[in-house]
Design a protein around this motif. Structure first.
Motif, mmCIF file in Angstrom:
data_model
loop_
_atom_site.group_PDB
_atom_site.id
_atom_site.type_symbol
_atom_site.label_atom_id
_atom_site.label_comp_id
_atom_site.label_asym_id
_atom_site.label_seq_id
_atom_site.Cartn_x
_atom_site.Cartn_y
_atom_site.Cartn_z
ATOM 1 N N ASP A 159 -0.899 5.172 -44.585
ATOM 2 C CA ASP A 159 0.252 6.058 -44.699
ATOM 3 C C ASP A 159 0.633 6.568 -43.314
ATOM 4 O OD1 ASP A 159 0.763 5.952 -47.393
ATOM 5 O OD2 ASP A 159 -0.750 7.450 -47.881
ATOM 6 N N ALA B 78 4.672 8.262 -36.134
ATOM 7 C CA ALA B 78 4.772 7.450 -37.348
ATOM 8 C C ALA B 78 3.396 6.857 -37.659
ATOM 9 C CB ALA B 78 5.812 6.344 -37.143
ATOM 10 N N LYS B 79 2.753 6.297 -36.645
ATOM 11 C CA LYS B 79 1.402 5.771 -36.842
ATOM 12 C C LYS B 79 0.373 6.852 -36.467
ATOM 13 C CE LYS B 79 2.998 1.077 -36.107
ATOM 14 N NZ LYS B 79 3.092 -0.089 -35.209
ATOM 15 N N TYR C 103 2.646 9.289 -40.477
ATOM 16 C CA TYR C 103 2.879 10.693 -40.149
ATOM 17 C C TYR C 103 1.666 11.591 -40.366
ATOM 18 C CZ TYR C 103 7.594 8.985 -39.817
ATOM 19 O OH TYR C 103 8.698 8.270 -39.445
ATOM 20 N N GLU D 130 -0.752 11.408 -42.502
ATOM 21 C CA GLU D 130 -1.260 11.636 -43.865
ATOM 22 C C GLU D 130 -2.200 10.522 -44.316
ATOM 23 O OE1 GLU D 130 2.536 12.466 -45.857
ATOM 24 O OE2 GLU D 130 1.865 14.566 -45.865
ATOM 25 N N ARG E 288 -2.271 7.521 -37.694
ATOM 26 C CA ARG E 288 -3.640 6.999 -37.770
ATOM 27 C C ARG E 288 -4.240 6.743 -36.404
ATOM 28 N NH1 ARG E 288 -1.936 1.604 -39.175
ATOM 29 N NH2 ARG E 288 -4.071 0.726 -39.244
ATOM 30 N N VAL E 289 -3.395 6.430 -35.436
ATOM 31 C CA VAL E 289 -3.879 6.176 -34.077
ATOM 32 C C VAL E 289 -4.666 7.386 -33.553
ATOM 33 C CG1 VAL E 289 -3.133 5.811 -31.690
ATOM 34 C CG2 VAL E 289 -2.009 4.579 -33.557
ATOM 35 N N MET F 270 5.235 14.167 -34.096
ATOM 36 C CA MET F 270 4.580 13.579 -35.256
ATOM 37 C C MET F 270 4.707 12.063 -35.183
ATOM 38 S SD MET F 270 5.257 14.417 -39.267
ATOM 39 C CE MET F 270 4.585 16.083 -39.208
#
Lengths: 338, 338, 338, 338
Positions: free
Chosen positions: D29, D235-236, D31, D33, D238-239, D233
């Motif tokens: 997912d 988009a990825k 941002y 999350e 997760r990085v 914020m």
């Protein structure tokens, strides 16, 4: 689950990751003044045939739009005209207004600005009781997955020149636009069309990163101050330079965009073959099919996607997005579900 | 020339000027802490039956809107919903956006917000990628010269309460609204309807001056800091207090509004009697008749007025404005011209 | 009570009030485009020998500083250098920072900037990790009641020219500066020294009003947009024009300043004759005598004044201010008290 | 070349890179999350013993400071107190002021705030003509490489509580502070001391990334709006999560900080052994030795470092910085050069 929710669900393209690994233990200057940022900037200048362009690397789209437009909108009463579906209008939490500038929202048919729409705004803003529109914002491709043709872009440019407006092009999905089968705009056309634009990385294969290209000399001075002030200047700027070097090598950037488009086209043809219609005609990597509401509910069990606010009594529009990482298997599987 | 261009062409009402003259050589505390500001604030609190209200005196409408909304919109991503014909949307040079906040423009039939229109905005703004609407802005009377009925205002208040929104009422022409023949809202209803509102002076008999009334306790703290920071705190604050004391005495404020409305009504009846129609139904002191284009041109020789952007092939809408200073002679003379 | 608290305790000079009364029932164009604003602007252009200057009338000092500096500080990272006792640094509730710009505070001996102090700031601000100083802010006279000599002003101007800085002069008390016995700067020197400055009315005889004079062509465009956006454009702009016409007539402006200075000089001589010293040498209409703490307490029964944050074990500094309205009787009475 | 210029010259720690590689082809997912951000946030909450803390991941220090302080400084006239050597004062291009808030700069001996210094500021800011200080900003460790002791931090906390101030702690170099031999503050003390703080990644082993920890409930709401609005914020997201998961595993974060400190200590001891003095006493990974000017020039041939603006007739202060990647060989080689 089949992932058709967006074009940033994966990490980076393997070539991009490889470049990051290979350069990781190099010692580099900070804040974008390293050899990789310089090399990537040079690659981009050559690609677009504009040896004088300034190239800056930033992290994401909202940040790049906010920073770039800060250079466009010098005086506090200057505003920017955008289609009301533009990313800066709706999906950036008021980032432009937060820097003190109004966006003139324009209602459009399909998310695309036209000279007529722009001039309607200008006529309305007649004196110092109104803000003063000084720039236009367009996306290529748009939030609706459409592209401006070269002649449409030239008409916008002419409209801007005639009216003293600057043109900013948001290229979050520039890869998909330039590699679209309908596209007739070339890399080297971009500096003639836009005063500044960005080449989007996040939605096409980087971990983070957008390359902001400043063409108009008036916008160049002090851009590094603006970047730093917005917290958009990475101490390890090399992380961005290294990734863009990889993207620019062997045309990887457009190959990825092209792959996303091909996957979307296969998907669109399959959907059409089953008799479904599209709320917006398919052109790049965003598809907006109208499905029966029960089908939409059923699809949600096996597919990750988003709904789109177009609804009829019986049908619901959904948004399907492909990327450089979408596989033919995923497309086939999806088509079996409808 | 007959003057029907606006309601601020004259200086102040003679009673207001007399009060300024009488108090001129008094020594007073500065920055709104003088006896006159205190007395005028007390008169206003009694008038609206709200002993706890805070009252601040500012210079003009744009300044008052900008300062008041700064207290409403605490967090940078909070926005305010307004009809797209609202004064803050079009006639204030982006003053609200200049403080960092987006206005959610709403297209309306007649310049009036409704609960339905508000809720459409709320549904659209679903998460942190959007601004967060936290207040609504309405004018009483509106830029179109219309008034909200008491039940319409109560419906807006309930909509706000239900959705966690605050309600701000721009009363630049509150005098004309409250003294309108169709009005059923009373002074003492205002604190129950609005979290804050202002009682407009500039368009009803002062040289300068608007009285900002803060009802909601949450909005009261630190308002003087906000006023000072915007350059809106006059060193000689007494200039505002003295004028509002005069306005509040013997109901002068509503007498002036009532006079403006009566002049407008006489004008409207005369125009209608000659067979002309109105683009917007006449209600207070702003009239929008549709005249033949050649008549409009002819009128411009003898009358000062503004055109309004509603046009047909043959007719042009113009805006006629009456004020406390408009005379019956002017109305008669005008009617002879059409 | 003897009033020596500030120079804005009275209303307007009687001549100013007379002008307001005489013109009150005239119908005038709004927003500063009336005949009186035009005439007063022309008087000012003649006075300063600068036919090309733009003149705008605003309400108060904070508002004028905030609006003028918005034209100086175009880019978000541009800053203004000021003595840390400057009005914009301490007494304007962060009004400049509220528009997004940093003030570079400079510690000074006596409230006056020097080329050396300015260049120390410039050396420190070396690259894009710092803000970029682009203007200096000075007051004439200063918050400490001192004036810059003509040669000091010329040195600042040369320092600015050498370093690409603009010079803004806050003239809240310009009347007292220009009519000071030590002054050797003339009206017609001002356009050669400052890129913009304002002629203060509030502290020298108007109800409200400051005249902002823009000399530098680069600062002229769009100033009316900036004024309107800050809520600083009065609908009844004539109120400001009429007052400045009166001030400019028969040299009333400097006569008032001269009177304030004479009263201060008499006061200072009387205080010195009684053996008291001054924390800051008396020059214009602000005096800073050091009195025994018990005397300060006793004075507070009969005199309105403010204390100043310079204290010894036995003495307290107080600030005494004279104005166009101070009388010889007040001075005499005060001197009897010490 | 020996690299002692800063602590962000290398890429990421190998464990961090490994984690990025391993998770690269996961679909996540956007941002922030995703599972990695959630897991890393949970690790941090456990580490600091504060199960209710909110944790957000941002890209860099300036961005994190600007975003966090936007939650602290709600009203436009609220200001933050900082040592004038604080990162937000000098090295962030006016980022805080760009959001409309003044920083109250405080001159300090050594870069550390004290209750006395804070209260001097508060006394000076007495009413609505001044900004209203509402928060303090400190760095742990400071720009001068010093750390606050636990009792110093508690004294600041008590001063804040007594005066209605919030406390924000910039932890760009928190790793070096907490692993410093002189440190007596524990992870679980931090939520008791600060209303919010960040755990710095960029200067301790990540490619990008800082973990903002919000302790005070009043600061939690809507933080994601603030992050998104500032373009912070990813988009990825997760990085960032993946990297912090790696940092938090097996105490890697403090091991790295500890290594940097040990290398600095060896360097400091070697320098002292050769008879050199330090302008600021060595405590963490920043050293400020005073060298003969000719030595400084000679060192520049073999070492990358920065000069520091402390100079005598014969000596120049330089800044030497060690990091997780500094080797014992580099230290030895450097010591041979002096």
């Amino acid at each position: 689950m089949i992932f058709l929710k967006n074009d940033y669900g994966l990490g980076a393209h393997p070539e991009v990751m490889r470049a990051l690994m290979e350069t990781n233990m190099e010692l580099n200057d900070g804040y974008g003044e390293d050899r990789h940022c310089r090399a990537a900037a040079e690659q981009i200048r050559e690609l677009i045939g504009c040896p004088d362009a300034d190239v800056h690397f930033l992290c994401g789209g909202t940040q790049t739009n906010q920073t770039a437009l800060a250079a466009f909108l010098l005086r506090p009463h200057w505003s920017v005209i955008s289609a009301d579906s533009g990313h800066i209008c709706v999906h950036e939490t008021g980032a432009i207004e937060a820097t003190g500038h109004k966006i003139n929202h324009v209602k459009t048919e399909d998310g695309k600005l036209t000279p007529e729409l722009i001039e309607e705004v200008l006529v309305f803003h007649e004196d110092e009781h109104y803000v003063l529109p000084k720039a236009i914002y367009i996306s290529q491709s748009t939030e609706t997955g459409l592209i401006y043709s070269h002649s449409e872009l030239k008409a916008l440019r002419e409209c801007c020149d005639k009216n003293g407006l600057l043109l900013y092009l948001d290229g979050a999905r520039l890869a998909m636009a330039l590699s679209c089968k309908d596209n007739d705009t070339k890399w080297e056309d971009l500096p003639l069309l836009a005063d500044a634009f960005y080449i989007g990385g996040t939605k096409n294969g980087t971990l983070i990163g957008e390359a902001l290209v400043i063409v108009n000399d008036a916008l160049k001075p002090d851009m590094r101050f603006l970047i730093k002030q917005r917290g958009a200047m990475l101490a390890k700027g090399r992380v961005l330079g290294v990734q863009f070097e990889a993207l620019m090598k062997d045309d990887l950037y457009l190959h990825m965009g092209s792959h996303a488009n091909r996957m979307a086209q296969a998907l669109a043809e399959g959907i059409a073959a089953k008799g479904y219609e599209f709320a917006i005609p398919p052109q790049t990597n965003l598809l907006f099919p109208m499905f029966e509401k029960e089908l939409v509910q059923r699809l949600a069990e096996d597919v990750m996607f988003e709904t789109y606010p177009i609804v009829t009594d019986t049908h619901q529009c959904i948004r399907l997005v492909t990327s450089w990482g979408t596989t033919e298997d995923e497309i086939e599987e999806f088509l079996k579900l409808i």
